[in-house]
Design a protein around this motif. Sequence first.
Motif, PDB file in Angstrom:
ATOM      1  N   VAL A 207       0.851  -1.186   0.000  1.00 38.28           N
ATOM      2  CA  VAL A 207       0.000   0.000   0.000  1.00 38.28           C
ATOM      3  C   VAL A 207       0.888   1.238   0.000  1.00 38.28           C
ATOM      4  N   SER A 208       0.527   2.204  -0.815  1.00 36.80           N
ATOM      5  CA  SER A 208       1.278   3.453  -0.878  1.00 36.80           C
ATOM      6  C   SER A 208       0.559   4.507  -0.044  1.00 36.80           C
TER       7      SER A 208
ATOM      8  N   TYR B 114      -4.704   4.096  -7.357  1.00 35.46           N
ATOM      9  CA  TYR B 114      -5.563   4.911  -8.211  1.00 35.46           C
ATOM     10  C   TYR B 114      -7.031   4.766  -7.822  1.00 35.46           C
ATOM     11  N   SER B 115      -7.424   3.569  -7.414  1.00 37.53           N
ATOM     12  CA  SER B 115      -8.807   3.382  -6.971  1.00 37.53           C
ATOM     13  C   SER B 115      -9.104   4.237  -5.747  1.00 37.53           C
TER      14      SER B 115
ATOM     15  N   PRO C 200      -2.697   0.886 -17.385  1.00 34.74           N
ATOM     16  CA  PRO C 200      -2.635   2.251 -17.932  1.00 34.74           C
ATOM     17  C   PRO C 200      -2.123   3.277 -16.933  1.00 34.74           C
ATOM     18  N   GLU C 201      -0.902   3.091 -16.452  1.00 35.71           N
ATOM     19  CA  GLU C 201      -0.269   4.096 -15.600  1.00 35.71           C
ATOM     20  C   GLU C 201       1.231   4.076 -15.867  1.00 35.71           C
TER      21      GLU C 201
ATOM     22  N   PHE D 173     -12.894   5.254  -4.887  1.00 31.91           N
ATOM     23  CA  PHE D 173     -13.548   3.945  -4.895  1.00 31.91           C
ATOM     24  C   PHE D 173     -12.839   3.016  -3.918  1.00 31.91           C
ATOM     25  N   GLY D 174     -13.602   2.145  -3.305  1.00 31.55           N
ATOM     26  CA  GLY D 174     -12.998   1.142  -2.445  1.00 31.55           C
ATOM     27  C   GLY D 174     -12.268   0.098  -3.274  1.00 31.55           C
ATOM     28  N   ALA D 175     -11.134  -0.348  -2.784  1.00 35.97           N
ATOM     29  CA  ALA D 175     -10.350  -1.358  -3.501  1.00 35.97           C
ATOM     30  C   ALA D 175     -10.015  -2.490  -2.541  1.00 35.97           C
TER      31      ALA D 175
END
Length: 361
Positions: A67-68, A223-224, A295-296, A229-231
């Motif tokens: 996790v970042s 990104y989520s 896509p990052e 948004f929950g991830a």
Amino acid sequence: MADEFESEHSENGGEGGPVKSFIDHLEDLRWVLIKSTVTLTVAMLICLVAGNYVVDVLKWPLTRAKVSYPGTNQVVTVAFGTNKLGTFQLTADQKRSIDLGTNRFVAVEVAPVALGTNQVLGWKLSPDVELAESAQKLKIDLINLSPAGGFFVAFQVALYGGTLLAAPFIFYFVISFIFPALKMREQKYVYRAIFFGGGLFLAGVSFCYFALMPVALSASQMYSNWLGFGATQWRAEDYISFICKFMLGMGLGFELPVVLLTLVKIGVLNYRTLRAMWRYMIVIVLVLGGLLTTPEVITQVMMAVPLYGLYEISVWIAWYWDQPDRAKARRRLIAGFVTLVFVLYVAWKYGWPWLISHLHA
């Protein structure tokens, strides 16, 4: 007369096998298809039976993803007994008022404390380093959202795993069918292409599995969260499909040297043309990174860098083939490789800024 025929046959490289009729070739092709189909079916059944072990292998990158946390705020993991209550980020004021030390990741335990005749809940700093660092681990549950979801997952595992398991055998069957039509010299090139191509494919898959996938999964979760948004849950079939296609794409991307050097061998490209393509190759590897990864930017660059490195290796090999004095060229290549390894070691040990500053000094 026979000597002349043998001499001409040898100069042309020699044929790889006896001449067959069209019907015989069709019969050989039929057996290749039958053996390939049977092999793929058996491999899929094996992966279907061992599906839980295959899923564990595919889930490994998820366990390595981290996790970042933005900024430098202290991250606290709160536990009560064996249960983890949650993970919280402290503000600068909270950190000063609570004073949990200087480590960024810490753990505290909530436990009953006697206060006179009363029992109240208090907390204390936990010495459990593993509990504190667990805040960095990505916690995603893979779930099925339909009654048939488990069957789809099992089929995906069997399909992808069976294809990978059967691929060497199917490739062998196909090569055995093609080889009789090749000359001896062409067969030698095919053997080399199989050896290096297979090694590069495995290198690409391994690089994706061990290095790229954890970063890509972490970036996806980041990104989520950034989008609000929950991830915490992903569909199992989507995850498995993503992992397998990602690794397959990386394996195919690492076949770039085989393609380039094959074009050099057949005369479509040469060293000078290949060397002049470096600007276009930067664009090509970045586009491949965008198509074959998430896509990052992070994973795209992580894929583009080794692909460009493989391009440079291809250029040097083409240069070596173009040299009339192979022994001298080989010594130059070895000297350049040793120098590159030394520079990378110094940069890894002391850092690029230190190396650059001493080079300019």
